[in-house]
Design a protein around this motif. Structure first.
Motif, PDB file in Angstrom:
ATOM      1  N   UNK A   1     -22.319   7.371   9.781  1.00 34.75           N
ATOM      2  CA  UNK A   1     -23.181   6.446  10.652  1.00 34.75           C
ATOM      3  C   UNK A   1     -24.071   6.803  11.141  1.00 34.75           C
ATOM      4  N   UNK A   2     -25.073   6.118  11.925  1.00 36.69           N
ATOM      5  CA  UNK A   2     -26.018   6.467  12.797  1.00 36.69           C
ATOM      6  C   UNK A   2     -26.196   5.337  13.923  1.00 36.69           C
ATOM      7  N   UNK A   3     -25.937   5.933  15.127  1.00 37.43           N
ATOM      8  CA  UNK A   3     -26.139   4.931  16.144  1.00 37.43           C
ATOM      9  C   UNK A   3     -27.392   5.305  16.968  1.00 37.43           C
ATOM     10  N   UNK A   4     -28.307   4.130  17.254  1.00 42.73           N
ATOM     11  CA  UNK A   4     -29.579   4.218  17.573  1.00 42.73           C
ATOM     12  C   UNK A   4     -29.706   3.277  18.891  1.00 42.73           C
ATOM     13  N   UNK A   5     -29.966   3.826  19.987  1.00 44.16           N
ATOM     14  CA  UNK A   5     -30.174   3.013  21.080  1.00 44.16           C
ATOM     15  C   UNK A   5     -31.315   2.078  21.056  1.00 44.16           C
ATOM     16  N   UNK A   6     -31.092   0.918  21.701  1.00 40.43           N
ATOM     17  CA  UNK A   6     -32.309   0.216  21.795  1.00 40.43           C
ATOM     18  C   UNK A   6     -32.941  -0.040  23.175  1.00 40.43           C
ATOM     19  N   UNK A   7     -33.959   0.334  23.356  1.00 39.19           N
ATOM     20  CA  UNK A   7     -34.740   0.647  24.608  1.00 39.19           C
ATOM     21  C   UNK A   7     -35.656  -0.578  25.212  1.00 39.19           C
ATOM     22  N   UNK A   8     -35.687  -1.519  24.280  1.00 38.10           N
ATOM     23  CA  UNK A   8     -36.596  -2.857  24.832  1.00 38.10           C
ATOM     24  C   UNK A   8     -35.494  -3.396  25.652  1.00 38.10           C
ATOM     25  N   UNK A   9     -36.085  -3.584  27.065  1.00 42.80           N
ATOM     26  CA  UNK A   9     -35.455  -4.252  28.403  1.00 42.80           C
ATOM     27  C   UNK A   9     -35.251  -5.894  27.964  1.00 42.80           C
ATOM     28  N   UNK A  10     -36.069  -6.475  27.302  1.00 42.43           N
ATOM     29  CA  UNK A  10     -35.853  -7.637  26.787  1.00 42.43           C
ATOM     30  C   UNK A  10     -34.688  -8.083  26.000  1.00 42.43           C
ATOM     31  N   UNK A  11     -34.199  -7.177  25.338  1.00 39.52           N
ATOM     32  CA  UNK A  11     -33.255  -7.460  24.137  1.00 39.52           C
ATOM     33  C   UNK A  11     -31.957  -6.913  24.782  1.00 39.52           C
ATOM     34  N   UNK A  12     -31.019  -7.902  24.610  1.00 38.02           N
ATOM     35  CA  UNK A  12     -29.579  -7.367  25.014  1.00 38.02           C
ATOM     36  C   UNK A  12     -28.896  -6.684  24.310  1.00 38.02           C
ATOM     37  N   UNK A  13     -29.284  -6.312  23.144  1.00 39.17           N
ATOM     38  CA  UNK A  13     -28.627  -5.623  22.092  1.00 39.17           C
ATOM     39  C   UNK A  13     -28.524  -4.138  22.701  1.00 39.17           C
ATOM     40  N   UNK A  14     -27.288  -3.246  22.981  1.00 34.96           N
ATOM     41  CA  UNK A  14     -27.547  -2.145  23.469  1.00 34.96           C
ATOM     42  C   UNK A  14     -27.808  -1.221  22.406  1.00 34.96           C
ATOM     43  N   UNK A  15     -27.499  -1.014  21.283  1.00 31.58           N
ATOM     44  CA  UNK A  15     -27.708  -0.374  20.319  1.00 31.58           C
ATOM     45  C   UNK A  15     -27.581  -0.561  18.803  1.00 31.58           C
ATOM     46  N   UNK A  16     -27.865  -0.051  17.661  1.00 33.77           N
ATOM     47  CA  UNK A  16     -27.754  -0.247  16.414  1.00 33.77           C
ATOM     48  C   UNK A  16     -26.980   0.552  15.907  1.00 33.77           C
ATOM     49  N   UNK A  17     -26.084   0.120  15.134  1.00 38.43           N
ATOM     50  CA  UNK A  17     -25.008   0.946  14.506  1.00 38.43           C
ATOM     51  C   UNK A  17     -25.233   0.791  12.892  1.00 38.43           C
ATOM     52  N   UNK A  18     -25.512   1.828  12.125  1.00 33.90           N
ATOM     53  CA  UNK A  18     -25.779   1.649  11.079  1.00 33.90           C
ATOM     54  C   UNK A  18     -25.082   2.480  10.067  1.00 33.90           C
ATOM     55  N   UNK A  19     -24.216   2.121   9.028  1.00 36.07           N
ATOM     56  CA  UNK A  19     -23.480   2.983   8.066  1.00 36.07           C
ATOM     57  C   UNK A  19     -24.433   3.537   7.102  1.00 36.07           C
ATOM     58  N   UNK A  20     -24.427   4.719   6.950  1.00 41.99           N
ATOM     59  CA  UNK A  20     -25.101   5.483   6.054  1.00 41.99           C
ATOM     60  C   UNK A  20     -24.736   6.747   5.499  1.00 41.99           C
ATOM     61  N   UNK A  21     -24.923   6.938   4.151  1.00 45.17           N
ATOM     62  CA  UNK A  21     -24.461   8.348   3.640  1.00 45.17           C
ATOM     63  C   UNK A  21     -25.391   9.485   3.982  1.00 45.17           C
ATOM     64  N   UNK A  22     -26.444   9.166   4.503  1.00 40.13           N
ATOM     65  CA  UNK A  22     -27.280  10.388   5.013  1.00 40.13           C
ATOM     66  C   UNK A  22     -27.833  10.099   6.320  1.00 40.13           C
ATOM     67  N   UNK A  23     -26.893  10.110   7.424  1.00 38.96           N
ATOM     68  CA  UNK A  23     -27.329   9.996   8.806  1.00 38.96           C
ATOM     69  C   UNK A  23     -28.317  10.772   9.336  1.00 38.96           C
ATOM     70  N   UNK A  24     -28.178  12.216   8.867  1.00 42.98           N
ATOM     71  CA  UNK A  24     -29.149  13.214   9.434  1.00 42.98           C
ATOM     72  C   UNK A  24     -30.690  12.925   8.946  1.00 42.98           C
ATOM     73  N   UNK A  25     -30.631  12.418   7.638  1.00 32.84           N
ATOM     74  CA  UNK A  25     -32.096  12.196   7.022  1.00 32.84           C
ATOM     75  C   UNK A  25     -32.460  11.144   7.634  1.00 32.84           C
ATOM     76  N   UNK A  26     -31.867   9.973   7.788  1.00 29.53           N
ATOM     77  CA  UNK A  26     -32.359   8.631   8.414  1.00 29.53           C
ATOM     78  C   UNK A  26     -32.746   9.256   9.909  1.00 29.53           C
ATOM     79  N   UNK A  27     -32.171  10.060  10.619  1.00 31.16           N
ATOM     80  CA  UNK A  27     -32.318  10.299  12.061  1.00 31.16           C
ATOM     81  C   UNK A  27     -33.684  11.009  12.079  1.00 31.16           C
ATOM     82  N   UNK A  28     -33.864  12.020  11.030  1.00 28.42           N
ATOM     83  CA  UNK A  28     -35.139  12.992  10.852  1.00 28.42           C
ATOM     84  C   UNK A  28     -36.181  12.025  10.370  1.00 28.42           C
ATOM     85  N   UNK A  29     -36.207  10.866   9.555  1.00 30.56           N
ATOM     86  CA  UNK A  29     -37.158  10.049   9.215  1.00 30.56           C
ATOM     87  C   UNK A  29     -37.698   9.273  10.355  1.00 30.56           C
ATOM     88  N   UNK A  30     -36.725   8.697  11.048  1.00 21.61           N
ATOM     89  CA  UNK A  30     -37.161   8.040  12.470  1.00 21.61           C
ATOM     90  C   UNK A  30     -37.972   8.919  13.408  1.00 21.61           C
TER      91      UNK A  30
END
Length: 152
Positions: free
Chosen positions: A117-146
């Protein structure tokens, strides 16, 4: 109309074993209808297999994309400006974030049959969501694309 080509795209399809179970559900539907005759048995087999197939297909058709300044994960569209650092999670760490480390406020696109998986922090102070958790078969490629899209 798509504004730009996707920088990353992945479809999380259901595993083959789930399709075997779908066929078995169809057989069970046919067996249940067998006392009523041959035609009802065929109808039960086809109907049960079709319903199970729709369920497996819809659950297994989720897509993750990085396109046009957004991360699209299932029905969610998150602007990249609201995202912070991405953390690649191996199978063991992903399991921990799905269970005892999980925050109930997090956006989680989980598929139990995808171990990483890939876990991505949410930095928007108006959003109460702390992070996004995405199941992915290619977490390194997704992180690199971001990272690449944010740097551009």
């Amino acid at each position: 109309m798509q504004l730009s080509a996707p920088h990353y795209e992945e479809r999380l399809t259901a595993p083959r074993s789930w399709w075997v179970i779908t066929a078995l559900v169809g057989v069970a539907g046919g067996v249940l209808m067998l006392p009523l005759g041959t035609l009802p048995m065929l109808g039960g087999l086809i109907g049960a297999a079709a319903m199970a197939g729709v369920v497996v297909s819809s659950y297994g058709s989720v897509r993750i994309r990085v396109v046009a300044g957004s991360l699209v994960a299932g029905d969610a569209r998150i602007p990249l400006t609201a995202l912070g650092e991405a953390e690649v999670l191996d199978a063991e760490e992903a399991r921990a974030w799905r269970s005892y480390k999980a925050d109930p406020r997090a956006f989680m696109l989980l598929r139990s049959y995808v171990p990483t998986a890939l876990r991505i922090e949410i930095t928007d102070p108006a959003d109460p969501t702390p992070y996004v958790y995405l199941s992915t078969r290619k977490p390194k490629a997704l992180a690199a694309a971001l990272t690449a899209v944010r740097a551009a």
